[in-house]
Design a protein around this motif. Structure first.
Motif, PDB file in Angstrom:
ATOM      1  N   MET A 146      -1.685  -3.041   1.986  1.00 48.58           N
ATOM      2  CA  MET A 146      -2.285  -1.993   2.805  1.00 48.58           C
ATOM      3  C   MET A 146      -2.645  -2.539   4.190  1.00 48.58           C
ATOM      4  O   MET A 146      -2.469  -1.869   5.193  1.00 48.58           O
ATOM      5  N   GLU A 147      -3.113  -3.782   4.204  1.00 48.84           N
ATOM      6  CA  GLU A 147      -3.488  -4.407   5.462  1.00 48.84           C
ATOM      7  C   GLU A 147      -2.255  -4.568   6.372  1.00 48.84           C
ATOM      8  O   GLU A 147      -2.305  -4.287   7.574  1.00 48.84           O
ATOM      9  N   ALA A 148      -1.142  -4.989   5.766  1.00 45.12           N
ATOM     10  CA  ALA A 148       0.098  -5.179   6.525  1.00 45.12           C
ATOM     11  C   ALA A 148       0.608  -3.848   7.078  1.00 45.12           C
ATOM     12  O   ALA A 148       1.059  -3.763   8.230  1.00 45.12           O
ATOM     13  N   VAL A 149       0.508  -2.806   6.258  1.00 38.07           N
ATOM     14  CA  VAL A 149       0.986  -1.483   6.681  1.00 38.07           C
ATOM     15  C   VAL A 149       0.141  -0.949   7.832  1.00 38.07           C
ATOM     16  O   VAL A 149       0.667  -0.357   8.782  1.00 38.07           O
ATOM     17  N   LYS A 180      -2.188   6.494  -0.628  1.00 37.55           N
ATOM     18  CA  LYS A 180      -3.283   7.461  -0.747  1.00 37.55           C
ATOM     19  C   LYS A 180      -3.161   8.229  -2.054  1.00 37.55           C
ATOM     20  O   LYS A 180      -4.149   8.453  -2.755  1.00 37.55           O
ATOM     21  N   LYS A 181      -1.938   8.613  -2.383  1.00 40.47           N
ATOM     22  CA  LYS A 181      -1.675   9.349  -3.618  1.00 40.47           C
ATOM     23  C   LYS A 181      -2.009   8.494  -4.851  1.00 40.47           C
ATOM     24  O   LYS A 181      -2.509   8.982  -5.859  1.00 40.47           O
ATOM     25  N   SER A 186      -6.587  -1.187  -0.757  1.00 38.73           N
ATOM     26  CA  SER A 186      -6.346  -2.517  -0.199  1.00 38.73           C
ATOM     27  C   SER A 186      -5.398  -3.294  -1.106  1.00 38.73           C
ATOM     28  O   SER A 186      -5.134  -2.896  -2.243  1.00 38.73           O
ATOM     29  N   GLY A 187      -4.906  -4.405  -0.575  1.00 36.03           N
ATOM     30  CA  GLY A 187      -4.022  -5.253  -1.379  1.00 36.03           C
ATOM     31  C   GLY A 187      -2.602  -4.718  -1.494  1.00 36.03           C
ATOM     32  O   GLY A 187      -2.174  -3.866  -0.714  1.00 36.03           O
TER      33      GLY A 187
END
Length: 278
Positions: A146-149, A180-181, A186-187
């Motif tokens: 999630m951080e990379a995105v 989100k779905k 995170s991660g």
């Protein structure tokens, strides 16, 4: 000579310390076990080791596969301190073209994505898009977080080297929507239902099942072929092999060149265009 499980465990630990990928580790152990089964109670010498190479050739393994297996066993010999048994590789001339039944086309790739969508396999379809649009290895999927995105880039660490992969904005939007779905804040994004990382074996199995539904030859459908399609598409667009090597994480451009070998059909068309037959 008996090759013990203790030796294999120690060898595996050394491979892990050398930051070998899980897939490489699994393959090396499989090949060493195959050699051990063949060796049985024979004495380990340079002659018996070389005889295994001849056995593999006679069994019908492709030269590239034989050399791959020899590489694993030679690494094991080095670990044992028995480099006197090192086996010489088969001399293989570099292929000038790629087999047609191994070449995944863009049209077939799109058909796989459409089929995944129609079969409600959103995770698989998105995973294939991620590999194919970034050129990452299947072992590097875990770096798509999630951080990379959110940053639009992923820092991938492999064998002591770190390279940065840019994520297409359209892909980021799709990944954020999917996360989100799935309620992923995170991660890692690509997880099993139990929240674990997807294994190479599971990804492979799901892709093979999908190709049957999509009507695409199974010989063309495996994770590394998505990386190959990325390489070919990128090179056609920018003709910069040095930049492509950096993106793919290759330390040698010679490795990158392998990805750019054309199919036999394309090779034949190039010969026809020479106009050397009256």
């Amino acid at each position: 000579m008996e090759i013990t499980e203790k030796q294999l465990r120690q060898f595996a630990a050394q491979l892990k310390f050398g930051e070998r990928s899980p897939g490489t580790l699994e393959k090396y152990l499989r090949d060493v076990r195959a050699f051990a089964a063949w060796l049985d109670d024979l004495e380990l010498t340079s002659e018996t080791a070389a005889a295994w190479r001849e056995h593999l050739v006679k069994t019908g393994y492709a030269p590239v596969t034989v050399n791959s297996m020899l590489s694993a066993v030679n690494s094991f010999f080095k670990f044992l301190g028995r480099e006197d048994c090192r086996i010489k590789f088969l001399r293989v001339q570099r292929r000038t073209f790629r087999e047609q039944n191994r070449e995944l086309t863009k049209a077939e790739y799109q058909r796989l994505l459409t089929t995944a969508q129609s079969c409600n396999q959103e995770r698989l379809g998105l995973l294939m898009e991620t590999i194919c649009s970034t050129g990452i290895r299947v072992s590097e999927v875990r770096y798509i977080t999630m951080e990379a995105v959110r940053w639009g880039r992923a820092d991938i660490s492999l064998k002591g080297k770190i390279r940065t992969i840019l994520l297409p904005s359209k892909l980021c939007r799709k990944l954020l929507k999917y996360a989100k779905k799935q309620k992923i804040a995170s991660g890692e994004i690509f997880l099993t239902r139990s929240g674990k990382s997807l294994s190479r074996r599971q990804i492979w199995r799901e892709m093979k099942a999908l190709c049957k539904k999509a009507g695409v030859e199974s010989s063309k459908v495996f994770p590394h072929n998505l990386r190959h399609l990325f390489a070919v598409s990128f090179y056609k667009a920018c003709k910069d092999i040095v930049k492509l090597a950096d993106i793919l994480g290759h330390s040698s451009i010679n490795t990158t060149r392998i990805y750019l070998v054309t199919t036999g059909a394309e090779h034949a068309r190039q010969l026809e265009r020479l106009g050397l037959v009256s």
